[in-house]
Write a protein that holds these residues in place. Structure first.
Motif, PDB file in Angstrom:
ATOM      1  N   UNK A 213      23.344   0.798  -5.255  1.00 31.21           N
ATOM      2  CA  UNK A 213      22.203   0.151  -4.642  1.00 31.21           C
ATOM      3  C   UNK A 213      22.630  -1.175  -4.039  1.00 31.21           C
ATOM      4  N   UNK A 214      22.157  -1.423  -2.829  1.00 29.58           N
ATOM      5  CA  UNK A 214      22.460  -2.650  -2.110  1.00 29.58           C
ATOM      6  C   UNK A 214      21.212  -3.523  -2.124  1.00 29.58           C
ATOM      7  N   UNK A 215      21.393  -4.770  -2.521  1.00 28.90           N
ATOM      8  CA  UNK A 215      20.272  -5.673  -2.700  1.00 28.90           C
ATOM      9  C   UNK A 215      20.064  -6.606  -1.516  1.00 28.90           C
ATOM     10  N   UNK A 216      18.801  -6.897  -1.263  1.00 27.91           N
ATOM     11  CA  UNK A 216      18.449  -7.929  -0.312  1.00 27.91           C
ATOM     12  C   UNK A 216      18.491  -9.304  -0.974  1.00 27.91           C
ATOM     13  N   UNK A 217      18.258 -10.367  -0.204  1.00 25.52           N
ATOM     14  CA  UNK A 217      18.334 -11.731  -0.742  1.00 25.52           C
ATOM     15  C   UNK A 217      17.151 -12.098  -1.628  1.00 25.52           C
TER      16      UNK A 217
END
Lengths: 116, 116
Positions: free
Chosen positions: B105-109
């Motif tokens: 999973x790639x996270x946003x800021x």
């Protein structure tokens, strides 16, 4: 049920010395394990992941972790700390066999401080 | 290639109000998960959306709801805000996982929500 315990809330090292961040997990299913890093006021960045292949996993920025099933551990290490490594580190577990659902279970985090 | 984006960056609301947070996933990703990170804690899973449906939910009350649009973007809505809802809200995108396969999973800021 799955859970993660990060054994140290704070770790302080000198620049150039080894880093060890400890993580134990609990999982009813074959786990996938991750380490994420969070710099101040930034999002989470994936450092490395274990899914089922080699038990010694290499990640970005010189970090690596070893999956030890017998000890239910997934400790994060780095041979030589840099000032830029100062951040919050999270150990994360999910299940590879949960019907395709892969919610991440986070540990409480370890704050790494690096001193000159 | 744009990563995960979230808006707004910061938000201040009053108790009892309602808030909507937005997330655009990484290009090619079809699954969006939302997490709440209270100060000094690890992120907690709120829910996950796939094919415009909520397919997994964490231990959060019904005041927390969401939506996924046909372009895979997502919204998180929180009604009747409480002081305890103050937190960093993180969105993560991934591919819809298959049995036995864990996609990272790639996270946003994140969106920093303050409830006064």
């Amino acid at each position: 049920a799955q859970s993660v315990t990060q054994l140290d809330s704070h770790v302080s090292v000198s620049e150039g010395t080894p880093v060890l961040l400890r993580c134990n997990y609990s999982s009813s299913y074959s786990p996938s394990l991750f380490w994420y890093v969070q710099h101040p006021n930034k999002g989470l960045q994936l450092l490395l992941k274990y899914t089922s292949a080699a038990t010694l996993v290499k990640g970005i920025n010189g970090f690596e972790a070893e999956f030890k099933k017998s000890e239910t551990s997934f400790h994060l290490t780095k041979p030589s700390a840099h000032m830029s490594d100062a951040a919050e580190y999270f150990c994360v577990v999910t299940s590879r066999f949960s019907g395709g659902y892969n919610k991440l279970i986070f540990g409480a985090g370890t704050r790494l401080a690096v001193h000159p | 290639d744009a990563g995960v984006t979230q808006s707004p960056t910061h938000l201040i609301k009053t108790r009892g109000q309602q808030v909507t947070l937005r997330c655009s996933p990484k290009s090619g990703h079809d699954t969006v998960s939302w997490y709440q990170q209270a100060l000094g804690q690890g992120p907690q899973f709120i829910f996950q959306y796939y094919e415009e449906e909520e397919r997994q939910r964490g231990n959060f009350p019904d005041r927390f709801s969401g939506h996924q649009f046909p372009n895979y973007s997502s919204e998180l809505n929180v009604n009747a805000l409480l002081l305890g809802d103050s937190a960093l809200y993180l969105c993560a995108s991934s591919l819809g996982s298959l049995q036995g396969v864990t996609y990272e999973q790639y996270f946003g800021p994140g969106t920093r929500l303050t409830v006064t």
